[in-house]
Write an enzyme that holds these catalytic residues in place. Structure first.
Site, PDB file in Angstrom:
ATOM      1  N   GLU A 246      54.873  -0.578   9.205  1.00  0.00           N
ATOM      2  CA  GLU A 246      56.180  -0.832   9.823  1.00  0.00           C
ATOM      3  C   GLU A 246      57.147   0.143   9.171  1.00  0.00           C
ATOM      4  O   GLU A 246      57.459   0.017   7.990  1.00  0.00           O
ATOM      5  CB  GLU A 246      56.587  -2.286   9.603  1.00  0.00           C
ATOM      6  CG  GLU A 246      57.684  -2.751  10.554  1.00  0.00           C
ATOM      7  CD  GLU A 246      59.064  -2.358  10.075  1.00  0.00           C
ATOM      8  OE1 GLU A 246      59.583  -1.301  10.530  1.00  0.00           O
ATOM      9  OE2 GLU A 246      59.618  -3.073   9.236  1.00  0.00           O
ATOM     10  N   CYS A 280      65.416  -2.414   9.361  1.00  0.00           N
ATOM     11  CA  CYS A 280      64.762  -1.508  10.304  1.00  0.00           C
ATOM     12  C   CYS A 280      65.186  -1.763  11.741  1.00  0.00           C
ATOM     13  O   CYS A 280      65.048  -0.876  12.585  1.00  0.00           O
ATOM     14  CB  CYS A 280      63.253  -1.647  10.187  1.00  0.00           C
ATOM     15  SG  CYS A 280      62.600  -1.193   8.568  1.00  0.00           S
TER      16      CYS A 280
END
Length: 474
Positions: A246, A280
């Protein structure tokens, strides 16, 4: 200040030397952590590999009960853990409490999924030539897991590494972010209270260089990494190792003319700045239909300017510092560069120490760093579009593809966005920053590889194995 020990397979050690953890807000020393020796690291790996032979055969009830114990214990320590998160990472206390509360849910979901994570019966009498057969499909863990977690969610993103590993019976060695190791060590304390084999966890506050050596270690069958684009390099170090990555994004949000503009402005002011943009899936690029652009911009700037900035330990503060001096200097440089290239600064654009004020820019172009790269700071850009299809194209004009938000009341536009926007998740009538811990979470393009989110992470840590049974009366 006493040295805080790290955890190696049931033992607390101080290693050789110390790592000081500093507050991003005032640079005070929050804790002094022991640094593992090479022998400590090797023992963690050995114990992980040895324990796998037992852990993979643990009964489901034992794994589920251990996960529920940790969930309950986190719930009992929410205020204490939130204080630690706020001190070591600079996340405002109100959002630190939200993170810790989410970790309660993450471990609870893992316990529930452990009890549900069964197999599948496949009919194989589908052709005359196959006879009376059936397939029993079960999933089995690959082996020991190496987890590498980032600084921005030092409790809940650690939970997303540990919980699914234990749920499937896999030991895990965790390398937390060096600037925020306290959350992982607190979870190690709670693991130590369970009756799971102690070799199922080691927490090693080591450097990135030493962690890279572990990525190359064949005794780990799986890498679970959350962080920057260096994850692609790590994945390439051992092509045989299964990996989940990720790696961030620069999330786009569309505000169409039929949206509730007040609600959209309120949610975007949250989603772009709630932990100084250091998520993020923080809102970064905002695209607004031309007919409502000026109206929406006024509402958004008003919402952003109402955010309280300052000491993360103040329970009323919305936006605290970014993680370190290098980060705030980079953010300042990118904003100044955008302004020099023609962007208009609507609010913010100033810093005090490691605090950067919530900033809104317009008249930006797609090639500016504040648009093209991941700012990972409290900065958003707002630009206009004419047609919804144009807005979709603008969101897609990015090397990243983690999540996106779409504000519209029209179901056809919503379905178009779901089909055409190349991201891991579309959040309808809310911001890209939304995440429920049980949902599949991950990205496309440069944003990563694989999915997290309890059941999805459990699948990523296991492989299917079929047993074909003959002469079955179906």
């Amino acid at each position: 200040m006493a040295t805080k020990p790290f955890y190696v397979a049931g033992g607390w050690r101080t290693g050789d030397g110390t790592l000081d953890v500093h507050s991003p807000y005032d640079d005070s020393v929050v804790a002094s952590i022991g640094v593992p020796t090479d022998q400590d690291v090797e023992e963690a790996v050995v114990r992980s590999a040895e324990t796998f032979e037992d852990s993979r055969n643990l009964p489901v009830w034992q794994r589920a009960e251990a996960l529920m114990h940790i969930s309950r214990r986190i719930g009992e320590r929410v205020d204490e853990l939130a204080q630690a998160v706020a001190r070591e990472g600079g996340k405002p206390l109100k959002w630190s409490k939200v993170e810790v509360t989410r970790a309660v849910s993450t471990f609870r979901w893992a316990a529930e999924e452990t009890r549900r994570f069964g197999g599948e019966l496949m009919r194989l009498d589908t052709e005359q030539s196959l006879g009376s057969r059936a397939g029993i499909i079960r999933r089995f863990p690959f082996g020991p897991v190496l987890g590498i977690s980032p600084f921005n969610f030092p409790v809940n993103l650690v939970a997303h590494k540990l919980a699914p590993a234990w749920a499937v019976g896999a030991p895990i060695v965790l390398k937390p972010a060096g600037v925020t190791p306290l959350g992982a060590l607190a979870l190690a304390e709670l693991f130590d209270e369970t009756d799971l084999p102690k070799g199922m966890l080691s927490v090693l506050p080591i450097s990135g260089e030493r962690a890279q050596q572990l990525v190359e270690d064949r005794r780990f069958a799986k890498l679970s990494f959350t962080g920057s684009g260096i994850g692609w390099k790590l994945k390439g170090l051992d092509p045989h190792k299964h990996a989940t990555l990720e790696l961030g994004g620069n999330a786009g949000v569309i505000v169409h003319g039929d949206a509730d503009l007040d609600f959209a402005a309120q949610r975007i002011a949250f989603g772009g700045y709630y932990q100084a943009g250091q998520s993020c899936i923080s809102v970064q690029r905002i695209f607004v239909q031309s007919e409502v652009f000026d109206d929406f911009l006024t509402r958004l700037v008003k919402q952003v300017e109402s955010l309280k900035v300052g000491d993360p330990l103040d329970p009323t503060v919305d936006v605290g510092p970014v993680i370190d001096r290098g980060a705030v200097e980079r953010i300042e440089e990118w904003v100044n560069e955008a302004v020099e290239q023609g962007a208009e600064l609507l609010t913010g654009g100033k810093r005090e120490g490691q605090v950067y004020w919530p900033t809104v820019l317009t008249h930006t172009t797609p090639d500016m760093k504040v648009c093209r790269e991941e700012v990972f700071g409290p900065v958003t850009t707002v630009e206009r579009y004419q047609t919804f299809e144009e807005a979709v194209a603008k969101v897609n004009d990015s090397p990243y593809g983690l999540q996106a938000g779409v504000f519209t009341r029209d179901v056809e536009r919503a379905m178009l966005a779901h089909r055409e926007i190349r991201v891991g998740g579309i959040i309808l009538n809310d911001v890209s920053a939304f995440r429920a811990d049980q949902m599949p979470y991950g990205g496309s393009k440069e944003s990563g590889y694989g999915r997290e989110g309890l059941r999805w992470a459990m699948e990523e840590m296991t492989e299917p194995r079929i047993m074909v049974v003959s002469h079955v009366p179906l």
